[in-house]
Design a protein around this motif. Structure first.
Motif, PDB file in Angstrom:
ATOM      1  N   ILE A  30     -11.900  -7.241  12.581  1.00  0.00           N
ATOM      2  CA  ILE A  30     -12.806  -7.040  11.444  1.00  0.00           C
ATOM      3  C   ILE A  30     -13.350  -5.619  11.426  1.00  0.00           C
ATOM      4  O   ILE A  30     -13.303  -4.923  10.408  1.00  0.00           O
ATOM      5  N   THR A  31     -13.868  -5.164  12.556  1.00  0.00           N
ATOM      6  CA  THR A  31     -14.510  -3.844  12.579  1.00  0.00           C
ATOM      7  C   THR A  31     -13.496  -2.722  12.365  1.00  0.00           C
ATOM      8  O   THR A  31     -13.795  -1.731  11.693  1.00  0.00           O
ATOM      9  N   ALA A  32     -12.290  -2.864  12.905  1.00  0.00           N
ATOM     10  CA  ALA A  32     -11.279  -1.823  12.731  1.00  0.00           C
ATOM     11  C   ALA A  32     -10.840  -1.720  11.273  1.00  0.00           C
ATOM     12  O   ALA A  32     -10.637  -0.609  10.750  1.00  0.00           O
ATOM     13  N   LEU A  33     -10.700  -2.850  10.612  1.00  0.00           N
ATOM     14  CA  LEU A  33     -10.338  -2.837   9.194  1.00  0.00           C
ATOM     15  C   LEU A  33     -11.417  -2.146   8.368  1.00  0.00           C
ATOM     16  O   LEU A  33     -11.123  -1.295   7.510  1.00  0.00           O
ATOM     17  N   LEU A  34     -12.676  -2.481   8.623  1.00  0.00           N
ATOM     18  CA  LEU A  34     -13.777  -1.882   7.860  1.00  0.00           C
ATOM     19  C   LEU A  34     -13.941  -0.405   8.177  1.00  0.00           C
ATOM     20  O   LEU A  34     -14.316   0.381   7.304  1.00  0.00           O
ATOM     21  N   ASP A  35     -13.663  -0.017   9.427  1.00  0.00           N
ATOM     22  CA  ASP A  35     -13.721   1.401   9.781  1.00  0.00           C
ATOM     23  C   ASP A  35     -12.614   2.185   9.074  1.00  0.00           C
ATOM     24  O   ASP A  35     -12.827   3.321   8.643  1.00  0.00           O
ATOM     25  N   ARG A  36     -11.442   1.587   8.992  1.00  0.00           N
ATOM     26  CA  ARG A  36     -10.297   2.271   8.375  1.00  0.00           C
ATOM     27  C   ARG A  36     -10.466   2.412   6.865  1.00  0.00           C
ATOM     28  O   ARG A  36     -10.090   3.428   6.292  1.00  0.00           O
ATOM     29  N   TYR A  37     -11.025   1.370   6.246  1.00  0.00           N
ATOM     30  CA  TYR A  37     -11.095   1.333   4.787  1.00  0.00           C
ATOM     31  C   TYR A  37     -12.543   1.226   4.298  1.00  0.00           C
ATOM     32  O   TYR A  37     -13.161   0.159   4.426  1.00  0.00           O
ATOM     33  N   PRO A  38     -13.096   2.282   3.750  1.00  0.00           N
ATOM     34  CA  PRO A  38     -14.430   2.192   3.136  1.00  0.00           C
ATOM     35  C   PRO A  38     -14.456   1.225   1.952  1.00  0.00           C
ATOM     36  O   PRO A  38     -15.519   0.700   1.613  1.00  0.00           O
ATOM     37  N   VAL A  39     -13.305   1.005   1.331  1.00  0.00           N
ATOM     38  CA  VAL A  39     -13.217   0.077   0.204  1.00  0.00           C
ATOM     39  C   VAL A  39     -12.245  -1.046   0.550  1.00  0.00           C
ATOM     40  O   VAL A  39     -11.068  -0.797   0.819  1.00  0.00           O
ATOM     41  N   VAL A  40     -12.771  -2.256   0.593  1.00  0.00           N
ATOM     42  CA  VAL A  40     -11.964  -3.479   0.698  1.00  0.00           C
ATOM     43  C   VAL A  40     -12.554  -4.441  -0.312  1.00  0.00           C
ATOM     44  O   VAL A  40     -13.708  -4.859  -0.182  1.00  0.00           O
ATOM     45  N   GLU A  41     -11.781  -4.798  -1.326  1.00  0.00           N
ATOM     46  CA  GLU A  41     -12.302  -5.680  -2.366  1.00  0.00           C
ATOM     47  C   GLU A  41     -11.215  -6.643  -2.825  1.00  0.00           C
ATOM     48  O   GLU A  41     -10.019  -6.341  -2.714  1.00  0.00           O
ATOM     49  N   PRO A  42     -11.608  -7.812  -3.310  1.00  0.00           N
ATOM     50  CA  PRO A  42     -10.609  -8.803  -3.720  1.00  0.00           C
ATOM     51  C   PRO A  42      -9.727  -8.269  -4.854  1.00  0.00           C
ATOM     52  O   PRO A  42     -10.215  -7.641  -5.795  1.00  0.00           O
ATOM     53  N   ALA A  43      -8.424  -8.523  -4.745  1.00  0.00           N
ATOM     54  CA  ALA A  43      -7.496  -8.172  -5.821  1.00  0.00           C
ATOM     55  C   ALA A  43      -7.252  -9.360  -6.737  1.00  0.00           C
ATOM     56  O   ALA A  43      -6.838  -9.195  -7.880  1.00  0.00           O
ATOM     57  N   GLU A  44      -7.504 -10.545  -6.229  1.00  0.00           N
ATOM     58  CA  GLU A  44      -7.383 -11.771  -7.018  1.00  0.00           C
ATOM     59  C   GLU A  44      -8.208 -12.848  -6.332  1.00  0.00           C
ATOM     60  O   GLU A  44      -8.638 -12.683  -5.186  1.00  0.00           O
ATOM     61  N   ARG A  45      -8.426 -13.933  -7.015  1.00  0.00           N
ATOM     62  CA  ARG A  45      -9.232 -15.007  -6.445  1.00  0.00           C
ATOM     63  C   ARG A  45      -8.465 -15.675  -5.307  1.00  0.00           C
ATOM     64  O   ARG A  45      -7.336 -16.118  -5.491  1.00  0.00           O
ATOM     65  N   PRO A  46      -9.063 -15.740  -4.124  1.00  0.00           N
ATOM     66  CA  PRO A  46      -8.367 -16.373  -2.992  1.00  0.00           C
ATOM     67  C   PRO A  46      -8.131 -17.858  -3.265  1.00  0.00           C
ATOM     68  O   PRO A  46      -8.964 -18.532  -3.878  1.00  0.00           O
ATOM     69  N   GLU A  47      -6.975 -18.354  -2.809  1.00  0.00           N
ATOM     70  CA  GLU A  47      -6.659 -19.769  -2.957  1.00  0.00           C
ATOM     71  C   GLU A  47      -6.508 -20.399  -1.591  1.00  0.00           C
ATOM     72  O   GLU A  47      -5.921 -19.809  -0.678  1.00  0.00           O
ATOM     73  N   ARG A  48      -7.062 -21.597  -1.472  1.00  0.00           N
ATOM     74  CA  ARG A  48      -6.990 -22.334  -0.227  1.00  0.00           C
ATOM     75  C   ARG A  48      -5.690 -23.140  -0.145  1.00  0.00           C
ATOM     76  O   ARG A  48      -5.199 -23.662  -1.143  1.00  0.00           O
ATOM     77  N   ALA A  49      -5.148 -23.230   1.062  1.00  0.00           N
ATOM     78  CA  ALA A  49      -4.006 -24.101   1.306  1.00  0.00           C
ATOM     79  C   ALA A  49      -4.542 -25.494   1.600  1.00  0.00           C
ATOM     80  O   ALA A  49      -5.393 -25.649   2.477  1.00  0.00           O
ATOM     81  N   PRO A  50      -4.083 -26.517   0.879  1.00  0.00           N
ATOM     82  CA  PRO A  50      -4.584 -27.872   1.149  1.00  0.00           C
ATOM     83  C   PRO A  50      -4.125 -28.356   2.518  1.00  0.00           C
ATOM     84  O   PRO A  50      -2.932 -28.526   2.760  1.00  0.00           O
TER      85      PRO A  50
END
Length: 389
Positions: free
Chosen positions: A351-371
């Motif tokens: 989690i921390t490495a992703l946030l450090d690498r990317y100042p911007v992380v935002e949804p590109a589409e609505r997440p869908e759950r696998a039943p």
């Protein structure tokens, strides 16, 4: 008192287990879930009752849940009783021998190697653009960590990723088909480390005097392939939770020192495992004020317990500064997850490495759950990434 029913085939339970289990929890301490081939499975929905189920020595796990899977070759059966299916003195002996390799100190020492694996996966993501964080990041990571832990050579790691993907996807047929290859790879890894000790889990375990047999070591490796995939769903669930709570995401960016506490809260709030492995009583046991007959199956609702208002203030609120601990996502009692310390480090680094690498992380589409009746997991998590704010 009438026990509320949790129907695993009901879309309300399948697609929103947190609400379903919480509703049942407030109706009665024990719910009932019909399971094909098992009958009525009793479910302890409240925190203290769930802890009792997980820690009562009169309640034991089944020893043949994997052995009973159709299609397992005979030569693999000797390796199918994992530590999570052992009870009493047998479980205590194996766990005592294995535990020194899974301490928080060992996990902390392993952090730089996890960081290297995470960095490699991040380097494969675009600097700008879209990515599926499940497929491209969190799904391959646990297999890479398991391979690093047990010393799997680099040329063999891609097929171990495929085995991990079968576990994460819930594809039971794919998992069964992979088992012979997993066993052969595990046997080869044990033999290699006997002849060529290194700085990895198998080498640490082989140093233990009067230690585990080769059969037990191979079984432990295959169990790691299985249980070690949990962070794939945990990390992606945690990332989705942060994206859905931008105030908490901003807080974590502003105060990175909160990361260890944030991982605990995200694990409590978005644990992928809905219920614990069923237990069976050797005698009558009272749980939640109800007598559970000898031999009757009972389990703990982890999602119900982890959001129990009797144990947490405003439990449905994600709060990365929460001081209350004691969640049950890794279980409790003698079968508490042996790899919890490694899972926590892996989750924090990812989690921390992703946030450090990317100042911007935002949804590109609505997440869908696998039943999935047993696991709270995403089918994908497509995001837009940018290395410039």
């Amino acid at each position: 008192m009438t026990n509320p029913r949790l129907d695993p085939a009901d879309p309300k339970t399948l697609l929103d287990p947190f609400t379903a289990h919480s509703t049942a929890r407030e109706q009665a301490p024990i719910a009932v879930m019909p399971i094909p081939g098992m009958g009525d499975l009793r479910v302890a929905t409240r925190h203290d009752d769930a802890k009792a189920v997980l820690s009562d020595p009169r309640l034991t796990v089944s020893s043949n849940s994997f052995i009973g899977l159709p299609g397992i070759p005979d030569h693999c059966l000797r390796y199918m009783r994992t530590m999570s299916e052992l009870n009493g003195p047998e479980h205590q002996r194996v766990r005592r021998l294995a535990a020194p390799a899974f301490t928080a100190r060992r996990a902390a020492e392993f952090r730089p190697r996890i960081t290297e694996l995470v960095t490699t996966l991040l380097d494969a993501l675009p600097d700008e653009g879209e990515a599926d964080l499940l497929a491209d990041y969190t799904s391959p990571l646990p297999s890479d960590v398991v391979c690093e832990l047990v010393g799997i050579p680099a040329p063999d790691r891609e097929r171990w990723r495929a085995h991990g993907s079968a576990v994460v996807s819930g594809d039971l047929q794919g998992l069964v088909a992979a088992i012979p290859d997993v066993m052969e790879g595990a046997k080869a890894a044990v033999a290699h480390r006997r002849a060529n000790p290194g700085d990895d889990l198998l080498s640490w375990l082989l140093e233990v005097e009067n230690g585990l047999t080769d059969t037990e070591l191979v079984t432990l490796v295959w169990h790691l392939v299985l249980a070690g995939q949990t962070p794939a769903n945990l990390i992606v669930n945690a990332l989705e939770a942060l994206l859905a709570h931008p105030d908490q995401l901003a807080l974590l960016r502003e105060r990175p020192e909160l990361a260890p506490r944030a991982v605990e809260e995200l694990t409590r709030w978005a644990t992928p495992q809905l219920m614990a492995t069923p237990r069976f009583g050797a005698e009558e046991v009272e749980i939640g004020g109800e007598t559970i007959p000898a031999g009757a199956p009972i389990t703990a609702s982890l999602v119900g317990a982890n959001r129990d208002p009797r144990s947490y203030t405003d439990p449905d609120r994600l709060d990365l500064t929460r001081a209350e601990g004691g969640h049950l996502a890794y279980g409790h009692g003698p079968h508490f997850c042996l790899g919890a310390a490694f899972a926590k480090v892996e989750t924090e680094v990812a989690i921390t490495a992703l946030l450090d690498r990317y100042p911007v992380v935002e949804p590109a589409e609505r997440p869908e759950r696998a039943p999935d009746g047993g696991t709270w997991r995403l089918a994908s998590l497509r995001v837009r990434l940018s290395r410039t704010a």
